[in-house]
Design a protein around this motif. Structure first.
Motif, PDB file in Angstrom:
ATOM      1  N   GLU A  77       1.094  -1.000   0.191  1.00  0.00           N
ATOM      2  CA  GLU A  77      -0.030   0.076  -0.073  1.00  0.00           C
ATOM      3  C   GLU A  77       0.969   1.094   0.181  1.00  0.00           C
ATOM      4  O   GLU A  77       1.807   1.346   0.707  1.00  0.00           O
ATOM      5  CB  GLU A  77      -1.100   0.318   1.281  1.00  0.00           C
ATOM      6  CG  GLU A  77      -2.131   1.087   1.684  1.00  0.00           C
ATOM      7  CD  GLU A  77      -2.610   1.433   0.552  1.00  0.00           C
ATOM      8  OE1 GLU A  77      -2.536   2.015  -0.406  1.00  0.00           O
ATOM      9  OE2 GLU A  77      -3.861   0.627   0.302  1.00  0.00           O
ATOM     10  N   TRP A  79      -0.457   4.832   0.048  1.00  0.00           N
ATOM     11  CA  TRP A  79      -0.850   5.882   0.719  1.00  0.00           C
ATOM     12  C   TRP A  79      -2.003   5.264   2.490  1.00  0.00           C
ATOM     13  O   TRP A  79      -1.850   4.155   2.306  1.00  0.00           O
ATOM     14  CB  TRP A  79      -1.906   5.757  -0.407  1.00  0.00           C
ATOM     15  CG  TRP A  79      -3.143   6.956  -0.092  1.00  0.00           C
ATOM     16  CD1 TRP A  79      -3.398   8.417   0.097  1.00  0.00           C
ATOM     17  CD2 TRP A  79      -4.898   6.435   1.097  1.00  0.00           C
ATOM     18  NE1 TRP A  79      -4.204   8.996   0.600  1.00  0.00           N
ATOM     19  CE2 TRP A  79      -5.359   8.598   0.875  1.00  0.00           C
ATOM     20  CE3 TRP A  79      -5.320   6.055   1.238  1.00  0.00           C
ATOM     21  CZ2 TRP A  79      -6.482   8.727   1.425  1.00  0.00           C
ATOM     22  CZ3 TRP A  79      -6.565   6.226   2.078  1.00  0.00           C
ATOM     23  CH2 TRP A  79      -7.105   6.970   2.649  1.00  0.00           C
ATOM     24  N   GLU A  93      -4.059   2.005  -4.041  1.00  0.00           N
ATOM     25  CA  GLU A  93      -2.831   2.450  -4.708  1.00  0.00           C
ATOM     26  C   GLU A  93      -1.520   1.620  -4.137  1.00  0.00           C
ATOM     27  O   GLU A  93      -0.355   2.177  -3.052  1.00  0.00           O
ATOM     28  CB  GLU A  93      -2.635   3.813  -4.041  1.00  0.00           C
ATOM     29  CG  GLU A  93      -1.945   4.475  -4.678  1.00  0.00           C
ATOM     30  CD  GLU A  93      -1.848   6.149  -4.719  1.00  0.00           C
ATOM     31  OE1 GLU A  93      -0.205   6.901  -5.076  1.00  0.00           O
ATOM     32  OE2 GLU A  93      -2.334   6.741  -3.665  1.00  0.00           O
TER      33      GLU A  93
END
Length: 98
Positions: A77, A79, A93
């Motif tokens: 990940e 974000w 993201e």
């Protein structure tokens, strides 16, 4: 004492840059194996993420950690991490791989 602009000093500097740091490579390999083990054994949180503290892996970049996670079937990940690396099968993201 050798003048820094001499040919011998320049060759010596180039040789130092070209030789690998075997201790650093060994530390990185050890940390990569430790991260693989953590991805297999760490528990998931309530949202399904495996959270790993990056300070436990100072010789690994986030992109390298993302590549290792991808090899194990997880995504990193990019974000909302708030100081930790988060891994899951599907993420909002994804961190670009190195």
């Amino acid at each position: 004492m050798t003048w820094r602009g001499s040919d011998a000093a320049r060759r010596r500097d180039r040789w130092k840059k070209a030789t690998p740091d075997h201790e650093a490579l060994a530390r990185q390999a050890e940390q990569e194996e430790k991260l693989r083990e953590a991805l297999r054994t760490y528990p998931v949180d309530r949202r399904g993420y495996i959270k790993v503290p990056p300070e436990d892996y100072p010789d690994l970049s986030q992109q390298r950690a993302a590549r290792i996670a991808w090899e194990t079937g997880l995504r990193a990940e990019a974000w909302g991490n708030k100081g930790s690396w988060r891994f899951k099968e599907s993420v909002v993201e994804e961190v670009p791989l190195d």
